[in-house]
Design an enzyme around this catalytic site. Structure first.
Site, short mmCIF file in Angstrom:
data_model
loop_
_atom_site.label_atom_id
_atom_site.label_comp_id
_atom_site.label_asym_id
_atom_site.label_seq_id
_atom_site.Cartn_x
_atom_site.Cartn_y
_atom_site.Cartn_z
N ASP A 98 25.02 37.98 43.20
CA ASP A 98 26.26 38.09 42.46
C ASP A 98 26.50 36.91 41.72
OD1 ASP A 98 29.09 38.96 42.09
OD2 ASP A 98 28.81 40.02 44.28
N ASP A 199 30.74 38.68 38.46
CA ASP A 199 32.19 38.67 38.98
C ASP A 199 33.13 38.55 37.89
OD1 ASP A 199 33.82 39.07 41.35
OD2 ASP A 199 34.42 37.10 40.68
N GLU A 253 31.41 43.05 36.09
CA GLU A 253 32.66 43.53 36.43
C GLU A 253 33.67 43.27 35.52
OE1 GLU A 253 35.47 43.01 40.57
OE2 GLU A 253 34.58 41.17 39.52
N HIS A 326 32.74 46.27 47.87
CA HIS A 326 33.43 45.44 48.75
C HIS A 326 34.70 45.19 48.62
CE1 HIS A 326 32.41 43.15 45.51
NE2 HIS A 326 33.17 42.07 45.77
N ASP A 327 35.25 45.68 47.62
CA ASP A 327 36.69 45.55 47.03
C ASP A 327 37.61 46.86 47.27
OD1 ASP A 327 36.85 42.92 46.49
OD2 ASP A 327 36.25 43.03 44.49
#
Length: 557
Positions: A98, A199, A253, A326-327
């Site tokens: 990430d 991210d 993302e 995870h979100d």
């Protein structure tokens, strides 16, 4: 269409804090991940996307990084990382890191220097502005509530933080910042990692002049910073100086991404990224003003949206296929049915629908078990910064009462995805011998890895088969997509085509029986089904049934 390994791969996301704890401190760690690599090998995945494990004060669960080239103490050491990487590679599993470079932690040495004085050499590593009329430089809001600007008394200026106040945004206009980031990425690639999930990468180029947002509310309108004027320039530079030099996988993302923008980010020429995460389908169950709601994802808009992306990126870019991360709350509780009667059937139905589409599939830890949303008894149960802030501020604003707000937060909180992985029925589900950092989902006694592995009809074994099919049949990866029955409120059906080969996928997203006409597919091969797989020309689809049918002339990969 160009064939490459990352189009054919299946990615498994690990949220390290919640995966497996090896030392009994209640927090998952790198050695815990290493101990479970055989489990992932058995599942059949090709790539692990590892949520941040870098050194961090942990204000936003590791997405606030204070050292990009050190490991968070709670997770272990760099030696532990190297061992995990080596052990994964030894099993044919790649590791994607990430990458969080829109912002750092306010404890990163760059920011410590930057805030020390106006003439510090790293002052312009971040975005500093004078206030206006004793207030913030503009009306932007933070994604975690409150203003996106933090006043710093020492230099009498404000710094920008689109997320937490402890996550100051980097200034990508500064060439030195870009070089620091690219050099750091290069060192990770030389270490042997296999790619980056980036991210909020669509936010790195801020709009010129920092104008006020048109929408002013408790939460930031990320769209004002999304897809900024130089974002594609920055990513092309990143590609030229780092990404193109290694055989790696990249996924961005991209908050606020449009279809046209995605075609640029993930273009087939490979000048920027391999693929992006878009969020339109994950916002279909949002409330009127905010994401918080208790709604179910409506099927017709979902079909319309996923079809738009399937057709829109075909031949010009590449899709990422996901429902969970995870979100995101657990998809069985949002789109399926998390009751005992239909949980496993609906989990398999959802998986079939997603994994038979064109794109690279992502499995989030526990998704292969059919994990559900958890149970929250009070606001004290939340650990997620976004959930805690939203609950407090929306109630204080008078927009909602506690009674109205709590079930909405409970349903959509990111903590639903972050409950520890349930490995067995022992105390703390085999996740830890200590006290878990976040309470386990109370249903771990019936939803756990040990139970799933011993049952041939489990969700795990169904995912295992889906993953294997994708490796066997080229049409599943590369075939063209065509939606059937766009207005049907219960059935999601589509056809994939590759040359003269056809694959029919039919999923009943309801707890009632539905009719479907299988004319032309009576003699097709049943690739997978969550019932017995028998069909007649005009068949009755059982509740949450899913079936994929392949005409006999299809060629294997």
């Amino acid at each position: 269409m160009k064939k490459v390994w990352w189009k054919e791969a299946i990615v498994y996301q690990i949220y390290p804090r919640s995966f497996c704890d090896s030392n009994g401190d209640g927090i998952g760690d790198l050695n815990g991940i290493t101990s479970k690599l055989d489990y992932l090998k058995e599942l059949g995945i090709d790539v692990i996307w590892l949520s941040p494990v870098y050194k961090s004060p942990n204000d936003d669960n590791g997405y606030d990084i204070s050292d990009y080239e050190a490991i968070m103490t709670e997770f272990g050491t760099m030696d532990d990382f190297d061992k995990m990487l080596s052990e994964a590679h030894g099993r044919g599993i790649k590791i994607v890191m990430d990458l969080v470079v829109n912002h750092t932690s306010d404890e990163h040495p760059w920011f410590v220097e930057s805030r020390s004085s106006k003439d510090n050499l790293k002052r312009d590593y971040y975005i500093w502005k004078e206030g206006k009329n004793g207030k913030e430089p503009n009306n932007w809001g933070s994604a975690f509530s409150g203003p996106a600007w933090k006043y710093d008394e020492k230099t009498d200026m404000y710094y920008l933080h689109l997320f937490s106040v402890k996550q100051p945004d980097l200034n990508w206009e500064n060439q030195k910042v870009r070089k620091e980031v690219f050099d750091m990425m290069t060192r990770w690639c030389k270490k042997g990692i296999d790619g980056f999930r980036m991210d909020v990468i669509s936010l790195i180029s801020k709009p010129e002049g920092f104008p006020d947002a048109k929408v002013v509310g408790l939460y930031g309108d990320m769209n004002i910073c999304a897809n900024g004027p130089k974002v594609h320039d920055y990513l092309k530079e990143m590609n030229q100086k780092v990404l193109s030099k290694f055989d790696i996988m990249t996924v961005g993302e991209t908050a606020g991404v449009t279809l046209d923008e995605a075609k640029r980010y993930a273009n087939s020429e490979g000048s920027e990224l391999n693929m992006v995460f878009q969020f339109e389908h994950m916002n279909l169950d949002s409330g009127e003003k905010f994401k918080w709601s208790t709604k179910h994802i409506p099927l017709v808009p979902l079909k319309e949206n996923l079809t738009k992306w399937q057709l829109g990126l075909d031949d010009v870019a590449w899709n990422s296929l996901y429902f969970c991360n995870h979100d995101q709350p657990r998809i069985v509780s949002r789109l399926g049915d998390d009751s005992d009667e239909f949980r496993e059937l609906s989990a398999k139905c959802i998986a079939t629908c997603l994994h038979m589409m064109q794109g690279t599939p992502y499995v989030y830890q526990g998704e292969e078990l059919g994990m559900t949303n958890t149970v929250f008894n009070s606001v004290d149960d939340f650990r997620d910064l976004e959930s805690v802030n939203a609950y407090r501020e929306l109630i204080e604003s008078g927009l909602y009462t506690k009674e109205d707000m709590f079930p909405k937060i409970a349903h959509k909180s990111r903590d639903n995805a972050r409950t520890p992985m349930p490995w067995d029925t022992s105390e703390n589900a085999g996740f830890t011998t200590g006290t878990p950092w976040l309470a386990l989902n109370p249903n771990y006694n019936k939803i756990n890895v040990a139970d799933q592995l011993k049952r041939e009809d489990s969700v795990f074994h169904y995912y295992q088969k889906l993953i294997q099919l994708r490796k066997e049949y080229e049409i599943i990866v590369y075939g063209k997509y065509e939606l059937l029955l766009p207005d049907d409120e219960h059935i999601f059906a589509y056809v994939r085509t590759l040359g003269n080969q056809k694959l029919l996928v039919v999923c009943n997203f309801s707890k009632t029986e539905q009719k479907f006409d299988f004319s032309g597919y009576e003699n097709a091969k049943v690739l997978i089904s969550n019932y017995d797989g028998n069909i007649s020309e005009k068949a009755t689809l059982k509740p949450y049934s899913a079936i994929a049918l392949l005409l006999d002339n299809a060629q294997k990969m």
